[in-house]
Write a protein that holds these residues in place. Structure first.
Motif, short mmCIF file in Angstrom:
data_model
loop_
_atom_site.label_atom_id
_atom_site.label_comp_id
_atom_site.label_asym_id
_atom_site.label_seq_id
_atom_site.Cartn_x
_atom_site.Cartn_y
_atom_site.Cartn_z
N ALA A 21 0.79 -1.08 0.06
CA ALA A 21 0.00 -0.13 -0.03
C ALA A 21 0.90 1.22 -0.05
N PHE A 22 1.89 0.99 -0.57
CA PHE A 22 2.89 2.35 -0.56
C PHE A 22 2.42 3.32 -1.52
N ASN A 23 1.50 3.17 -2.30
CA ASN A 23 1.01 4.08 -3.12
C ASN A 23 0.32 5.21 -2.13
N ARG A 24 -0.03 4.89 -0.85
CA ARG A 24 -0.76 5.67 0.14
C ARG A 24 0.24 6.21 1.02
N TYR A 25 -0.15 7.41 1.50
CA TYR A 25 0.48 8.12 2.57
C TYR A 25 0.62 7.47 3.85
N PRO A 26 1.65 7.29 4.72
CA PRO A 26 1.74 6.58 5.95
C PRO A 26 0.82 7.24 6.70
N ASP A 27 0.60 6.66 8.00
CA ASP A 27 -0.09 7.10 9.17
C ASP A 27 0.83 8.54 9.83
N MET A 28 0.47 9.49 9.50
CA MET A 28 1.18 10.45 10.09
C MET A 28 1.50 10.54 11.31
N ALA A 29 0.56 10.23 12.17
CA ALA A 29 0.75 10.09 13.76
C ALA A 29 1.30 8.87 14.41
N CYS A 30 1.68 7.88 13.32
CA CYS A 30 2.26 6.60 13.79
C CYS A 30 1.59 5.90 15.00
N THR A 31 0.16 5.97 14.70
CA THR A 31 -0.79 5.66 15.80
C THR A 31 -0.19 4.06 16.43
N GLY A 32 -0.05 3.18 15.45
CA GLY A 32 0.23 1.88 16.15
C GLY A 32 1.48 1.78 16.91
N LEU A 33 2.53 2.46 16.49
CA LEU A 33 3.73 2.38 16.79
C LEU A 33 3.74 3.19 18.02
N MET A 34 3.17 4.52 18.31
CA MET A 34 3.08 5.05 19.40
C MET A 34 2.32 4.52 20.65
N ASN A 35 1.30 3.79 20.12
CA ASN A 35 0.56 2.82 21.30
C ASN A 35 1.62 1.81 21.75
N GLU A 36 2.31 1.07 20.78
CA GLU A 36 3.06 0.28 21.44
C GLU A 36 4.24 0.72 22.22
N LEU A 37 4.96 1.95 21.88
CA LEU A 37 5.90 2.38 22.66
C LEU A 37 5.29 2.76 24.02
N SER A 38 4.11 3.35 23.73
CA SER A 38 3.49 3.92 25.25
C SER A 38 3.19 2.66 26.07
N GLU A 39 2.88 1.52 25.72
CA GLU A 39 2.49 0.44 26.65
C GLU A 39 4.04 -0.32 27.05
N ARG A 40 4.74 -0.48 26.04
CA ARG A 40 6.32 -1.15 26.28
C ARG A 40 7.14 -0.21 27.39
N PHE A 41 7.09 1.12 27.40
CA PHE A 41 7.75 2.14 28.39
C PHE A 41 6.74 2.55 29.43
N GLU A 42 5.68 2.25 29.36
CA GLU A 42 4.85 2.93 30.35
C GLU A 42 5.01 4.36 30.62
N VAL A 43 4.80 5.03 29.55
CA VAL A 43 4.79 6.50 29.41
C VAL A 43 3.57 6.96 28.69
N PRO A 44 3.05 8.25 28.86
CA PRO A 44 1.66 8.65 28.23
C PRO A 44 2.10 8.86 26.59
N LEU A 45 1.11 8.84 25.90
CA LEU A 45 1.22 9.07 24.61
C LEU A 45 1.74 10.47 24.29
N GLY A 46 1.14 11.32 25.32
CA GLY A 46 1.73 12.81 24.84
C GLY A 46 3.25 12.86 25.04
N HIS A 47 3.82 11.94 25.71
CA HIS A 47 5.36 12.28 25.90
C HIS A 47 6.36 11.67 24.95
N LEU A 48 5.59 11.10 23.63
CA LEU A 48 6.46 10.49 22.69
C LEU A 48 6.28 11.00 21.75
N ALA A 49 7.18 11.06 20.55
CA ALA A 49 7.45 11.58 19.27
C ALA A 49 8.28 10.71 18.64
N THR A 50 8.01 10.63 17.32
CA THR A 50 8.65 9.78 16.32
C THR A 50 9.53 10.58 15.24
#
Length: 359
Positions: free
Chosen positions: A57-86
């Motif tokens: 599907a790389f004819n489409r733009y990626p998820d600009m918010a990196c939602t899936g990755l941000m959720n995974e990082l938030s859970e893994r490191f026990e930090v709020p979503l608002g404390h993350l940036a990619t």
């Protein structure tokens, strides 16, 4: 420059160029590239499959918010979503941090020698670099760095483990340093090689950040996770800093392939641990062999070793290339060699032994 040329910012004059690790020349004698801090292993289990599905599907733009990755990082490191940036690797996030904090008249403090991107991204922003020499053990001189902070300082980088020396700052001295840094100066703990640390006295930067609003932690998927070619890194910081990073991010900078591969990599922890342990064991073997040959090699907590060779640096790098491995020379300072496959490491050790005998 022609008088008809477009006017460019004077801050770019004389800017150093980032020098990537030299590749092995096609048809040349060198078979192994140990000049970039890459992981010699292929992608972790499930990663290639996830990236391949995303590629459909790389004819489409990626998820600009990196939602899936941000959720995974938030859970893994026990930090709020608002404390993350990619961003596009931890170096991309580091550049965003400088953009968000520093401009003309401001200062950015870091050890030297350290990650060679620091002076580049500082000068690009128009800020001034303040380079503080490493101590005699190739470690950050945190007392000198604290003394170098002025009312113009906006950001301090602490590369831990330090690239290219592999040395570390331990908890007691880091916390003492942080206590001396003014609360309005951002301290960035660049932990690109965190997974390779085996010294229990070295703190986890994410634990340090939790009660220090002026601390930001950088991590990457390029090293231990083996996603160097996909360019994905992240920062953990308190809300004002993380929000500034999201503002300065290049829109759609992290591809969907990179996002999916990073999520799959986080879910392959057992395989990751096994590979990192193998590299750490090789790191120990290589350093001990170099010490036995008579070289001075600081204890490394990263995936490379450092040899300060002075005016023999370029000759040593050339000898290694003739022996079949490419290493990373730094002017007339020294050589950094990434820990690679056993065969590559053996070639490097033989080259080092032969060079030593000829001195």
């Amino acid at each position: 420059m022609s008088e008809n040329s477009p006017k460019l910012r004077a801050a770019l004059d004389g800017i150093p160029t980032y020098k990537p690790g030299k590749p092995a020349a096609a048809g040349g004698p060198a078979a192994y590239k140990l000049s970039s801090n890459e992981n010699p292993y292929p992608p972790l289990p499930g990663v290639l499959e996830s990236a391949t599905r995303a590629a459909g599907a790389f004819n489409r733009y990626p998820d600009m918010a990196c939602t899936g990755l941000m959720n995974e990082l938030s859970e893994r490191f026990e930090v709020p979503l608002g404390h993350l940036a990619t961003g596009t690797g931890s170096v991309g996030v580091a550049q965003q941090l400088v953009q968000a904090t520093s401009g003309p008249g401001d200062e950015v403090v870091y050890a030297w020698r350290s990650f060679e991107a620091y002076p580049i991204i500082t000068q690009v922003s128009g800020a001034t670099s303040v380079q503080v020499p490493l101590d005699r053990d190739e470690v950050h001189d945190l007392d000198a760095m604290a003394a170098a902070i002025t009312d113009r300082t906006r950001l301090v980088f602490v590369c831990n483990p330090n690239n290219p020396t592999g040395t570390v700052v331990r908890r007691a001295e880091l916390e003492r340093f942080l206590d001396r840094v003014p609360s309005d100066v951002l301290v960035v703990l660049d932990e690109a090689y965190k997974e390779f640390i085996r010294d229990e006295r070295v703190p986890d930067g994410i634990e340090i950040y939790r009660d220090r609003p002026n601390v930001c932690v950088l991590r990457t998927f390029s090293k231990a996770y083996g996603l160097a070619g996909l360019r994905v890194g992240f920062a953990v910081a308190h809300e004002p800093v993380a929000a500034a990073l999201r503002k300065t991010a290049v829109p759609f900078g992290v591809s969907q392939l990179a996002q999916e591969a990073a999520v799959a990599s986080l879910r392959s922890e057992d395989a990751l641990r096994e590979r990192v342990e193998a590299l750490v064991a090789e790191r120990t073997r290589v350093r001990e062999a170099l010490l036995a040959q008579g070289w001075t090699v600081p204890e490394s907590q990263a995936n490379f070793v450092w040899m300060r060779l002075g005016d023999r640096t370029q000759d040593f790098a050339a000898a290694c290339e003739r022996a079949g491995v490419i290493v990373r020379p730094y002017g007339d300072e020294g050589v950094r060699t990434t820990i690679g496959e056993v065969e590559a490491n053996d070639l490097f050790l033989r080259a080092a032994e032969e060079f030593r005998k000829a001195l």
